[in-house]
Design a protein around this motif. Structure first.
Motif, mmCIF file in Angstrom:
data_model
loop_
_atom_site.group_PDB
_atom_site.id
_atom_site.type_symbol
_atom_site.label_atom_id
_atom_site.label_comp_id
_atom_site.label_asym_id
_atom_site.label_seq_id
_atom_site.Cartn_x
_atom_site.Cartn_y
_atom_site.Cartn_z
ATOM 1 N N MET A 175 0.863 -1.185 0.000
ATOM 2 C CA MET A 175 0.000 0.000 0.000
ATOM 3 C C MET A 175 0.894 1.229 0.000
ATOM 4 S SD MET A 175 -2.960 -0.898 2.816
ATOM 5 C CE MET A 175 -4.427 -1.856 2.395
ATOM 6 N N ASP A 176 0.601 2.171 -0.879
ATOM 7 C CA ASP A 176 1.307 3.447 -0.883
ATOM 8 C C ASP A 176 0.258 4.554 -0.834
ATOM 9 O OD1 ASP A 176 2.829 5.704 -1.240
ATOM 10 O OD2 ASP A 176 4.131 4.814 -2.765
ATOM 11 N N PHE A 177 0.099 5.130 0.366
ATOM 12 C CA PHE A 177 -0.913 6.165 0.599
ATOM 13 C C PHE A 177 -0.369 7.576 0.382
ATOM 14 C CE2 PHE A 177 -2.757 2.680 3.174
ATOM 15 C CZ PHE A 177 -4.076 2.735 2.752
ATOM 16 N N ARG A 178 0.825 7.709 -0.181
ATOM 17 C CA ARG A 178 1.390 9.050 -0.358
ATOM 18 C C ARG A 178 0.673 9.835 -1.459
ATOM 19 N NH1 ARG A 178 7.582 7.433 -1.021
ATOM 20 N NH2 ARG A 178 6.536 5.858 -2.309
ATOM 21 N N VAL A 179 -0.156 9.160 -2.232
ATOM 22 C CA VAL A 179 -0.924 9.840 -3.277
ATOM 23 C C VAL A 179 -2.055 10.641 -2.641
ATOM 24 C CG1 VAL A 179 -0.356 8.135 -5.043
ATOM 25 C CG2 VAL A 179 -2.370 7.781 -3.597
ATOM 26 N N SER A 180 -2.671 11.517 -3.427
ATOM 27 C CA SER A 180 -3.745 12.373 -2.925
ATOM 28 C C SER A 180 -4.893 11.554 -2.338
ATOM 29 C CB SER A 180 -4.278 13.250 -4.059
ATOM 30 O OG SER A 180 -5.454 13.927 -3.661
ATOM 31 N N GLN A 181 -5.382 11.993 -1.174
ATOM 32 C CA GLN A 181 -6.527 11.354 -0.512
ATOM 33 C C GLN A 181 -7.800 12.196 -0.694
ATOM 34 O OE1 GLN A 181 -6.017 8.227 1.224
ATOM 35 N NE2 GLN A 181 -4.133 8.487 0.014
ATOM 36 N N GLU A 182 -7.768 13.098 -1.668
ATOM 37 C CA GLU A 182 -8.880 14.020 -1.868
ATOM 38 C C GLU A 182 -10.193 13.309 -2.175
ATOM 39 O OE1 GLU A 182 -10.095 17.764 -4.806
ATOM 40 O OE2 GLU A 182 -8.074 16.919 -4.857
ATOM 41 N N GLU A 183 -10.130 12.196 -2.917
ATOM 42 C CA GLU A 183 -11.347 11.478 -3.304
ATOM 43 C C GLU A 183 -11.861 10.562 -2.199
ATOM 44 O OE1 GLU A 183 -12.961 12.001 -6.026
ATOM 45 O OE2 GLU A 183 -11.504 13.142 -7.198
ATOM 46 N N GLY A 184 -10.984 10.212 -1.258
ATOM 47 C CA GLY A 184 -11.293 9.232 -0.219
ATOM 48 C C GLY A 184 -10.068 8.359 -0.001
ATOM 49 N N THR A 185 -10.238 7.226 0.643
ATOM 50 C CA THR A 185 -9.115 6.325 0.879
ATOM 51 C C THR A 185 -8.546 5.865 -0.456
ATOM 52 O OG1 THR A 185 -10.103 5.561 2.951
ATOM 53 C CG2 THR A 185 -8.399 4.162 1.963
ATOM 54 N N LYS A 320 -15.048 9.990 9.669
ATOM 55 C CA LYS A 320 -14.558 10.260 11.017
ATOM 56 C C LYS A 320 -13.024 10.256 11.064
ATOM 57 C CE LYS A 320 -18.738 10.162 12.863
ATOM 58 N NZ LYS A 320 -19.158 9.057 13.741
ATOM 59 N N LEU A 321 -12.414 9.489 10.172
ATOM 60 C CA LEU A 321 -10.960 9.376 10.121
ATOM 61 C C LEU A 321 -10.582 8.883 8.738
ATOM 62 C CD1 LEU A 321 -8.525 9.715 12.107
ATOM 63 C CD2 LEU A 321 -8.631 7.234 12.454
ATOM 64 N N ASN A 322 -9.490 9.409 8.200
ATOM 65 C CA ASN A 322 -9.068 8.992 6.867
ATOM 66 C C ASN A 322 -8.519 7.566 6.877
ATOM 67 O OD1 ASN A 322 -9.743 11.491 5.846
ATOM 68 N ND2 ASN A 322 -7.647 12.280 5.869
ATOM 69 N N GLY A 323 -8.792 6.849 5.809
ATOM 70 C CA GLY A 323 -8.342 5.459 5.706
ATOM 71 C C GLY A 323 -6.841 5.316 5.761
ATOM 72 N N PHE A 327 -4.915 2.675 8.420
ATOM 73 C CA PHE A 327 -4.001 1.603 8.042
ATOM 74 C C PHE A 327 -2.582 1.867 8.539
ATOM 75 C CE2 PHE A 327 -7.399 0.560 5.027
ATOM 76 C CZ PHE A 327 -7.422 -0.820 5.136
ATOM 77 N N ALA A 328 -2.165 3.129 8.521
ATOM 78 C CA ALA A 328 -0.832 3.457 9.025
ATOM 79 C C ALA A 328 -0.717 3.138 10.512
ATOM 80 C CB ALA A 328 -0.519 4.927 8.765
ATOM 81 N N ASP A 329 -1.737 3.491 11.297
ATOM 82 C CA ASP A 329 -1.712 3.199 12.731
ATOM 83 C C ASP A 329 -1.664 1.695 12.992
ATOM 84 O OD1 ASP A 329 -1.754 5.849 13.435
ATOM 85 O OD2 ASP A 329 -3.895 5.923 13.883
ATOM 86 N N ILE A 330 -2.444 0.950 12.238
ATOM 87 C CA ILE A 330 -2.503 -0.499 12.452
ATOM 88 C C ILE A 330 -1.167 -1.148 12.114
ATOM 89 C CG2 ILE A 330 -3.535 -2.635 11.581
ATOM 90 C CD1 ILE A 330 -6.193 -1.107 11.381
#
Length: 374
Positions: A175-185, A320-323, A327-330
């Motif tokens: 998983m690479d979440f560094r991309v824009s989260q503007e649309e959602g997870t 309530k919280l971004n995806g 996932f990063a916390d978990i």
């Protein structure tokens, strides 16, 4: 059997492996034969499974990236595996040719149901009855009730080839979440199969799809910005949509047995389906052999993980919280093996408590209470 995709062909393969079914007539019905490499399935497992001979590539090192946490996950004893759709279809079809009791019929399935103690499949040319119909066709979008959620996991992937070696084929990006989260997870994953070839996929968990050009723009930008790849050829592309929902799909209706996404085998909070389909089809084969009930397990464990799925969908639905943060916390606070067990619905209550303690209690506990008492 109604439908010849992953679920239908997995069930067929398991039936063909068992002598118990050699004297049973098996008919597979779908609108057309599967002859294209239309899907790539990725999953993790600890041991060699039924389809090990066609695993295209596998990894035990997985990169995880987010804006505030990055790590390399060592997942031993698990292996993260890739199977190409065309290899899967051809393997099952070749096996079926050797079985005189297995038949294929290509025509659009209009409906399924029960009549006079038999399962009935309706085609434009007429009806076919059977002792059982195993259906993987989702005829209609599920009607989502007020207390249910529906997100779409949608993704576009390219198998790209570069002129120079740029990938480490021994390590994948999970998983690479560094991309824009503007649309959602939103995340990318990169699955290298050679130093100059990889599947790169753009995945989102949202309520609506994007215009096709948006997926392509995101892929091009990611390849350039994070992998330094500006020149490449596209060998193959795929697009898919998987429902992420806590809607209860049917399991058994008389003599009709539901499998695959139509039977609820895509995990509600992640969309993972391959291994859940394998578990369900293996259970069906064992139940038929031993004359046991074909109903889905109604155990405490099943209810427990359905609640967990509902809670995460609640948090994502109400923003309530971004995806990416979840996932990063978990992954930051748990060994990857525990996370993979959790995503497989195989954790103990002790494991579950560790996962729960990884995310903000104030948000998730409130969501859990609302889901339990709604």
């Amino acid at each position: 059997m109604s439908g010849s995709g992953l679920a239908g062909m997995s069930l067929l393969m398991r039936m063909m492996e068992e002598p118990f079914f050699d004297d049973k007539q098996i008919l597979v019905v779908d609108k057309a034969p599967k002859q294209q490499n239309d899907r790539t399935w990725c999953f993790w497992e600890r041991e060699q499974g039924l389809f090990e001979p066609i695993v295209h590539h596998q990894w035990q090192l997985l990169d995880f990236f987010s804006k505030d946490f990055c790590t390399t996950l060592q997942i031993d004893p698990y292996c993260y595996k890739m199977i190409r759709g065309i290899d899967f279809y051809q393997t099952v079809q070749r096996k079926a040719i050797t079985k005189s009791n297995v038949h294929f019929h290509y025509e659009e399935v209009k409906s399924i149901g029960n009549e006079n103690g038999k399962a009935v499949l309706t085609l434009p040319s007429g009806k076919i009855s059977a002792d059982y119909i195993f259906n993987s066709i989702l005829f209609h979008e599920p009607k989502i009730a007020a207390h249910e959620y529906m997100l779409l996991q949608h993704f576009k992937g390219w198998v790209i080839e570069t002129s120079t070696p740029v990938f480490d084929s021994g390590k994948a990006t999970f998983m690479d979440f560094r991309v824009s989260q503007e649309e959602g997870t939103t995340f990318m994953y990169v699955l290298p199969v050679a130093a100059n070839k990889a599947l790169v996929e753009y995945t989102l968990f949202t309520e609506k799809l994007l215009p096709q050009e948006k997926y392509e723009e995101a892929l091009v930008q990611y390849l350039s910005q994070y992998l330094g790849i500006d020149s490449f050829t596209i060998e193959h592309e795929e697009f898919g949509i998987i429902p992420m929902t806590n809607h209860t799909f049917p399991s058994v209706d008389g003599r009709v047995i539901y499998i695959g996404i139509a039977g609820g085998q895509a995990k509600g909070s992640s969309g993972y389906a391959f291994q859940f389909i394998q578990k369900r089809t293996e259970a069906i084969v064992n139940s038929l052999k031993n004359n046991h009930s074909l109903h889905t397990d109604r155990s405490f464990g099943v209810k427990k993980f359905r609640l967990y799925d509902s809670v995460l969908l609640h948090v994502l639905h109400y923003k309530k919280l971004n995806g990416d943060k979840i996932f990063a916390d978990i992954f930051r606070k748990n060994p990857p093996q525990r996370v993979l067990r959790f995503l497989d619905n195989e954790t103990s209550l002790w494991d579950d408590l560790h996962i729960m303690n990884s995310v903000p209690t104030s948000i998730f506990l409130k969501a859990a209470i609302q889901e339990i008492f709604r």
